[in-house]
Design a protein around this motif. Structure first.
Motif, PDB file in Angstrom:
ATOM      1  N   PRO A   1       8.136   2.202   0.216  1.00 42.53           N
ATOM      2  CA  PRO A   1       8.615   0.952  -0.381  1.00 42.53           C
ATOM      3  C   PRO A   1       9.361   0.109   0.648  1.00 42.53           C
ATOM      4  O   PRO A   1      10.219   0.618   1.382  1.00 42.53           O
ATOM      5  CB  PRO A   1       9.566   1.434  -1.492  1.00 42.53           C
ATOM      6  CG  PRO A   1       9.077   2.798  -1.838  1.00 42.53           C
ATOM      7  CD  PRO A   1       8.595   3.387  -0.544  1.00 42.53           C
TER       8      PRO A   1
ATOM      9  N   THR B   1       8.319   6.947  -6.619  1.00 38.62           N
ATOM     10  CA  THR B   1       7.749   6.276  -5.446  1.00 38.62           C
ATOM     11  C   THR B   1       6.230   6.189  -5.551  1.00 38.62           C
ATOM     12  O   THR B   1       5.633   5.150  -5.242  1.00 38.62           O
ATOM     13  CB  THR B   1       8.160   7.021  -4.164  1.00 38.62           C
ATOM     14  OG1 THR B   1       9.584   7.048  -4.057  1.00 38.62           O
ATOM     15  CG2 THR B   1       7.580   6.343  -2.928  1.00 38.62           C
TER      16      THR B   1
ATOM     17  N   TYR C   1       5.262   3.505  -8.028  1.00 42.60           N
ATOM     18  CA  TYR C   1       5.524   2.173  -7.487  1.00 42.60           C
ATOM     19  C   TYR C   1       4.463   1.774  -6.461  1.00 42.60           C
ATOM     20  O   TYR C   1       3.920   0.656  -6.507  1.00 42.60           O
ATOM     21  CB  TYR C   1       6.919   2.149  -6.859  1.00 42.60           C
ATOM     22  CG  TYR C   1       7.311   0.822  -6.249  1.00 42.60           C
ATOM     23  CD1 TYR C   1       7.810  -0.200  -7.036  1.00 42.60           C
ATOM     24  CD2 TYR C   1       7.179   0.609  -4.880  1.00 42.60           C
ATOM     25  CE1 TYR C   1       8.174  -1.419  -6.479  1.00 42.60           C
ATOM     26  CE2 TYR C   1       7.534  -0.609  -4.314  1.00 42.60           C
ATOM     27  CZ  TYR C   1       8.040  -1.616  -5.123  1.00 42.60           C
ATOM     28  OH  TYR C   1       8.383  -2.832  -4.565  1.00 42.60           O
ATOM     29  N   GLU C   2       4.154   2.670  -5.531  1.00 46.54           N
ATOM     30  CA  GLU C   2       3.219   2.337  -4.455  1.00 46.54           C
ATOM     31  C   GLU C   2       1.779   2.189  -4.957  1.00 46.54           C
ATOM     32  O   GLU C   2       1.055   1.288  -4.517  1.00 46.54           O
ATOM     33  CB  GLU C   2       3.296   3.393  -3.353  1.00 46.54           C
ATOM     34  CG  GLU C   2       4.545   3.284  -2.486  1.00 46.54           C
ATOM     35  CD  GLU C   2       4.644   1.954  -1.763  1.00 46.54           C
ATOM     36  OE1 GLU C   2       3.623   1.480  -1.235  1.00 46.54           O
ATOM     37  OE2 GLU C   2       5.747   1.379  -1.733  1.00 46.54           O
TER      38      GLU C   2
ATOM     39  N   PHE D   1      11.895  -2.497  -5.790  1.00 47.75           N
ATOM     40  CA  PHE D   1      11.776  -1.063  -6.054  1.00 47.75           C
ATOM     41  C   PHE D   1      12.855  -0.621  -7.046  1.00 47.75           C
ATOM     42  O   PHE D   1      12.558   0.028  -8.062  1.00 47.75           O
ATOM     43  CB  PHE D   1      11.900  -0.317  -4.728  1.00 47.75           C
ATOM     44  CG  PHE D   1      11.763   1.186  -4.823  1.00 47.75           C
ATOM     45  CD1 PHE D   1      10.604   1.764  -5.311  1.00 47.75           C
ATOM     46  CD2 PHE D   1      12.785   2.010  -4.381  1.00 47.75           C
ATOM     47  CE1 PHE D   1      10.463   3.141  -5.378  1.00 47.75           C
ATOM     48  CE2 PHE D   1      12.664   3.387  -4.443  1.00 47.75           C
ATOM     49  CZ  PHE D   1      11.493   3.958  -4.933  1.00 47.75           C
TER      50      PHE D   1
END
Length: 377
Positions: free
Chosen positions: A353, A216, A219-220, A359
């Motif tokens: 997300p 996470t 991704y962010e 994602f």
């Protein structure tokens, strides 16, 4: 290697690690993003008649659950956290012996899929550390369909789509932390981009690719700063470990100067032990992951699984998740009390997300890039 244990009254398993999370920085709970892939449409329907027991409403047949006499809980959480949960449940329902399997999120997912592929049904309830894994498991037919009477205390946005497969049991988030024995406050990183300063080369720690929270965060921050951020970060030669406990143990000893994946609950526990560390909440926000919990299809103890799920969703269970030192999660439940210290989720800015298709689709890229960065490929 998995960690398995039992909870029988005061016995219970004793696993060295601890963990968990809560959240930080100014986005109100009502403003949490709606995840289009999983947002339920319309109202949910409760499953059958209900009973009130131990101060909460359940759709389980309590007598049948006690006759089953057992519960198996699969979780991404530490052994210490899993044991605490099982022991608390067993204290309320002493006729039910609770066992757990504790693994990092990716390893847990691989284990449950391998078991189901071999038609071995051992888990009753499973908890994942990120929504992507939960949705993938749902798409594979992994969950039972159970509409808990506790659902009315949760926003429809915080239930699976359609409702009845899993619910958001808690929120976890990560910021930065540093060792105060090695880093002066004026020199400590204040934002994510500060980690790219060459002075931190060889002095940073993160988690391995099987961590749902690490995925996470990748991704962010990639959304915030672009692909170049992680390419520059790779030049810092970070040390990766398997668990949150290891991260904070290393940081407290001064093995690392800075932790780039500092989960709030893990920090809280280490701080309570007087470790020389300090938490930093970057102003751009904190990567945050709702944890998902649901009953597994073909659960060997279906009524005990329902009773356990309702207990987890109840105010009693959610308060336990917020206050137990191995957990320190933030509750999504509408009537949840403040966390220890008086904090609530809307005190924190969360980076969650929102495009779950994107994602999920990026997981393979993350695994490849992260393992290459760590020299594992």
């Amino acid at each position: 290697m998995s960690k398995e244990g039992k909870a029988r009254g005061t016995a219970g398993s004793v696993w060295v690690p601890s963990r968990r999370n809560v959240l930080r920085a100014g986005l109100s709970l009502a403003a949490l993003p709606v995840l289009s892939v999983i947002t339920p449409r319309g109202a949910y329907a409760q499953s059958g008649k209900t009973t009130t027991v131990q101060g909460f409403e359940t759709g389980a047949d309590v007598a049948a659950a006690e006759k089953e006499g057992a519960l198996v809980f699969y979780t991404h959480d530490s052994g210490a956290a899993a044991a605490a949960i099982c022991e608390a449940f067993h204290k309320d329902f002493p006729k039910i012996t609770a066992r757990y399997v504790s693994l990092q999120n990716g390893s847990l997912f691989s284990k449950i899929l391998a078991e189901r592929g071999a038609r071995r049904y051992e888990a009753d309830v499973i908890q994942f550390s990120d929504l992507g894994t939960a949705i993938d498991f749902q798409n594979k037919g992994g969950y039972d369909d159970y509409h808990s009477p506790q659902q009315k205390y949760y926003s429809l946005d915080h239930l699976s789509h359609p409702a009845g497969h899993f619910f958001w049991i808690a929120m976890g988030f990560a910021g930065l932390a540093y060792c105060t024995d090695r880093v002066k406050e004026a020199e400590a990183p204040a934002n994510w981009k500060d980690l790219l300063d060459p002075k931190w080369k060889g002095k940073l720690s993160v988690k391995q690719a099987n961590s749902g929270m690490q995925f996470t965060e990748w991704y962010e921050l990639r959304k915030l700063y672009g692909d170049s951020y992680w390419k520059e970060f790779a030049k810092q030669k970070p040390t990766a470990v398997n668990s949150r406990v290891q991260l904070f143990d290393r940081l407290g000893r001064g093995d690392d100067a800075v932790c780039g994946m500092a989960e709030w609950a893990g920090y809280q526990l280490a701080h309570q032990k007087k470790a020389p560390i300090k938490f930093v909440a970057p102003k751009d926000g904190l990567p945050s992951s709702p944890m998902a919990n649901g009953i597994v299809a073909n659960a060997p103890h279906p009524q005990a699984a329902r009773l356990f799920t309702d207990w987890l969703m109840s105010l009693k269970g959610q308060t336990f998740y917020q206050e137990n030192p191995y957990l320190y999660y933030g509750s999504i439940r509408k009537d949840a009390p403040a966390m220890p210290g008086g904090l609530k989720l809307n005190d924190f800015k969360l980076l969650v997300p929102t495009d779950m298709k994107a994602f999920l689709a990026s997981r393979k890229q993350f695994n490849s890039e992260w393992n290459q960065m760590l020299g594992l490929l």
